[in-house]
Design a protein around this motif. Structure first.
Motif, PDB file in Angstrom:
ATOM      1  N   ASP A 129     -50.835 -17.671 -10.051  1.00  0.00           N
ATOM      2  CA  ASP A 129     -51.055 -18.604 -11.156  1.00  0.00           C
ATOM      3  C   ASP A 129     -52.503 -18.551 -11.637  1.00  0.00           C
ATOM      4  O   ASP A 129     -52.780 -18.636 -12.833  1.00  0.00           O
ATOM      5  CB  ASP A 129     -50.693 -20.031 -10.730  1.00  0.00           C
ATOM      6  N   VAL A 133     -53.692 -17.629 -15.415  1.00  0.00           N
ATOM      7  CA  VAL A 133     -54.548 -18.461 -16.268  1.00  0.00           C
ATOM      8  C   VAL A 133     -55.687 -17.621 -16.828  1.00  0.00           C
ATOM      9  O   VAL A 133     -56.021 -17.701 -18.028  1.00  0.00           O
ATOM     10  CB  VAL A 133     -55.099 -19.665 -15.486  1.00  0.00           C
ATOM     11  N   PRO A 187     -49.519 -22.420 -26.477  1.00  0.00           N
ATOM     12  CA  PRO A 187     -48.724 -23.443 -25.787  1.00  0.00           C
ATOM     13  C   PRO A 187     -47.407 -23.753 -26.477  1.00  0.00           C
ATOM     14  O   PRO A 187     -46.407 -24.053 -25.811  1.00  0.00           O
ATOM     15  CB  PRO A 187     -49.655 -24.661 -25.784  1.00  0.00           C
ATOM     16  N   TRP A 200     -39.721 -25.529 -16.556  1.00  0.00           N
ATOM     17  CA  TRP A 200     -41.117 -25.915 -16.742  1.00  0.00           C
ATOM     18  C   TRP A 200     -42.023 -25.418 -15.625  1.00  0.00           C
ATOM     19  O   TRP A 200     -43.177 -25.821 -15.536  1.00  0.00           O
ATOM     20  CB  TRP A 200     -41.224 -27.436 -16.825  1.00  0.00           C
ATOM     21  N   ASP A 202     -44.056 -22.839 -14.655  1.00  0.00           N
ATOM     22  CA  ASP A 202     -45.439 -22.399 -14.848  1.00  0.00           C
ATOM     23  C   ASP A 202     -46.004 -22.857 -16.186  1.00  0.00           C
ATOM     24  O   ASP A 202     -46.972 -22.273 -16.685  1.00  0.00           O
ATOM     25  CB  ASP A 202     -45.506 -20.863 -14.777  1.00  0.00           C
ATOM     26  N   TRP A 204     -47.903 -25.208 -17.133  1.00  0.00           N
ATOM     27  CA  TRP A 204     -49.326 -25.573 -17.170  1.00  0.00           C
ATOM     28  C   TRP A 204     -50.218 -24.351 -17.356  1.00  0.00           C
ATOM     29  O   TRP A 204     -51.282 -24.438 -17.987  1.00  0.00           O
ATOM     30  CB  TRP A 204     -49.711 -26.325 -15.892  1.00  0.00           C
ATOM     31  N   VAL A 207     -50.735 -23.626 -20.924  1.00  0.00           N
ATOM     32  CA  VAL A 207     -51.545 -24.615 -21.632  1.00  0.00           C
ATOM     33  C   VAL A 207     -53.011 -24.411 -21.266  1.00  0.00           C
ATOM     34  O   VAL A 207     -53.878 -24.279 -22.143  1.00  0.00           O
ATOM     35  CB  VAL A 207     -51.103 -26.048 -21.300  1.00  0.00           C
ATOM     36  N   ALA A 208     -53.291 -24.347 -19.963  1.00  0.00           N
ATOM     37  CA  ALA A 208     -54.675 -24.234 -19.502  1.00  0.00           C
ATOM     38  C   ALA A 208     -55.327 -22.935 -19.950  1.00  0.00           C
ATOM     39  O   ALA A 208     -56.462 -22.929 -20.452  1.00  0.00           O
ATOM     40  CB  ALA A 208     -54.719 -24.352 -17.975  1.00  0.00           C
TER      41      ALA A 208
END
Length: 247
Positions: A129, A133, A187, A200, A202, A204, A207-208
């Motif tokens: 993850d 990111v 996003p 839902w 991964d 985040w 978004v990050a």
């Protein structure tokens, strides 16, 4: 505070709907059939639809179609807070509508294989993850930096080739990042399929990563190329841009 017009809201809704329907649709249709070889077709589908929608609607709303782009333009002071919030809502609704149309149009056996083209972190390839990111942030940096260079900066070529330039950088990013994270950079592009498919896990990450990359790109471009020119007194008004308040 200038309020967004109905035209601008509809433009952001339709542009994001098209991006999700065509982009996620390419993943859903090509991915299961071609596997890793599908990345070229998926990249072209995303790049072409974005280039066309920016060219079609950029003069109305600025052609953001991406909450990360809207946040970046807001950070640079080129869009008001109210308009930015309304744009993001329109983008999320457009993404949900695009994913909903895709689920309705495709057989369940097709769309379920990819969760409606939902971007996925490729853990099997060693992508954690944290790495995802970082990848999404770097890819979004290139996208937003190009948006600023081609469309936000009044010296750019918005009226001529900005749509093509922005579409090409999206294609370039997906060719590299698609097999690793899905290369969402958006996003809303992730939100639509996640909402309609109900997955839902991964979210985040998508978004990050894009928000971080977008803010860094906007800050760097503004500080390096725009700040001095905006602070300097101008002897005459700047020429009007095609879009309201910048791209």
């Amino acid at each position: 505070m200038q309020r967004p017009t109905v035209e601008q809201v509809v433009a952001e809704f339709v542009g994001t709907l098209a991006l999700v329907f065509i982009g996620a649709g390419a993943v859903a249709v090509l991915g299961p059939q071609l596997g890793g070889q599908a990345v070229v077709g998926i990249a072209l589908a995303h790049g072409l639809v974005l280039a066309i929608m920016v060219s079609n609607l950029g003069h109305i709303s600025g052609g953001h179609f991406n909450p990360a782009v809207t946040v970046a333009v807001w950070v640079a002071g080129r869009i008001g807070t109210l308009r930015g919030l309304v744009y993001v809502v329109a983008q999320l609704l457009g993404a949900a509508a695009g994913a909903g149309l895709l689920r309705w149009a495709l057989p369940e056996t097709i769309w379920q294989q990819t969760a409606l083209g939902l971007p996925q972190v490729n853990a099997a390839a060693g992508i954690s993850d944290g790495k995802a990111v970082l990848l999404e942030a770097v890819l979004t940096f290139f996208l937003v930096f190009t948006v600023f260079a081609a469309a936000v900066d009044e010296r750019g070529a918005f009226g001529k080739v900005a749509g093509l330039t922005i579409g090409l950088v999206l294609t370039m990013d997906i060719l590299v990042g698609g097999p690793l994270t899905g290369a969402s950079m958006n996003p809303a592009r992730t939100f639509g399929p996640a909402l309609v498919a109900g997955e839902w896990g991964d979210f985040w990450v998508y978004v990050a990563g894009p928000l971080a990359g977008a803010i860094i790109a906007a800050s760097l471009y503004w500080l390096t190329f725009l700040r001095a020119r905006e602070l300097a007194p101008s002897p005459e008004p700047a020429p009007a841009r095609l879009e309201p308040e910048g791209r």
